[in-house]
Design an enzyme around this catalytic site. Sequence first.
Site, PDB file in Angstrom:
ATOM      1  CE1 TYR A 292      -3.889   2.223   0.507  1.00 22.86           C
ATOM      2  CE2 TYR A 292      -2.690   3.124   2.387  1.00 22.86           C
ATOM      3  CZ  TYR A 292      -3.743   3.190   1.494  1.00 22.86           C
ATOM      4  OH  TYR A 292      -4.649   4.224   1.580  1.00 22.86           O
TER       5      TYR A 292
ATOM      6  CE  LYS B  41      -3.899   5.203  -1.656  1.00 26.16           C
ATOM      7  NZ  LYS B  41      -4.928   5.953  -2.421  1.00 26.16           N
TER       8      LYS B  41
ATOM      9  CG  ASP C 279     -14.939   7.436  11.615  1.00 22.39           C
ATOM     10  OD1 ASP C 279     -14.929   6.219  11.349  1.00 22.39           O
ATOM     11  OD2 ASP C 279     -15.789   7.967  12.353  1.00 22.39           O
TER      12      ASP C 279
END
Length: 267
Positions: A153, A157, A187
């Site tokens: 990841y 990114k 969130d």
Amino acid sequence: MNLQGKRVLITGGSSGIGYAIAEAMLAKGARLVITGRRADVLQQAKEKLRPSGFIEAVAADVGTEEGRKATLAFALEKLGGLDVLINNAGGVRAGRLEDTSEAEIRAMIEVDLVAPIFLTRSALPALRASGDALVVNVTSGIALVAAPFYASYAGVKAGLAKFGESLRREMKGEGVHVLTVYPGATDTPMMNSNRAGPELGFVRESASAVAEAVLDGIQNDAFEVIRGGETRSKMIALNREDPAALDKRFLDLKPALAEAVRHHSAL
């Protein structure tokens, strides 16, 4: 950039950061197309956002060539052109590298890196024709300070971040600006399976707070938006000046962090 009347395409716009950006942009008078893979969730998002302004939605997987073609064609038809492309769609699978399947790694590469590159490439003629255009790439704070158990990841990114930096310089003077966004823990549904809390460095903020910062960056022609406040700034500086110290800090957290993120998956 003044967003009033701007024609905007947001990938991954049905929930999380993408949805929050859509909501904030509609409030500024932009005209939107949002895209996502789940038709039911996308339709719900469209209906919730519709009272705020012009919005259309197309169910498509931008991780595929067919999905990207359908997304861009739909956006150009509904908007009559394109001023802003927001590459927000993404996926994650955390855990030890040797426990991550090839399919999961390839999914991250396709959605988080390949899709934004190819969609931007296809959209450039329309963006250049705008004369006042913008590409926004939503990456991750992990692209700046890579955490253990997020190797793939972090790689994709960080790749997206450098793609944006290079493209910004390539497009300089041609009416297309590029903004790179580095959210921290947010969130969103993407974080539902992550059990890491503040004690492990995952202090979550609301998607609306990230969206507000993104809009501020857009309106001020910023190069980047980095979330995480002073804590993230100190980590970035330490990672540059004394990476071994940060390695030691992560070493102390490794057992607890491994357990907290081993089921973190949103692909």
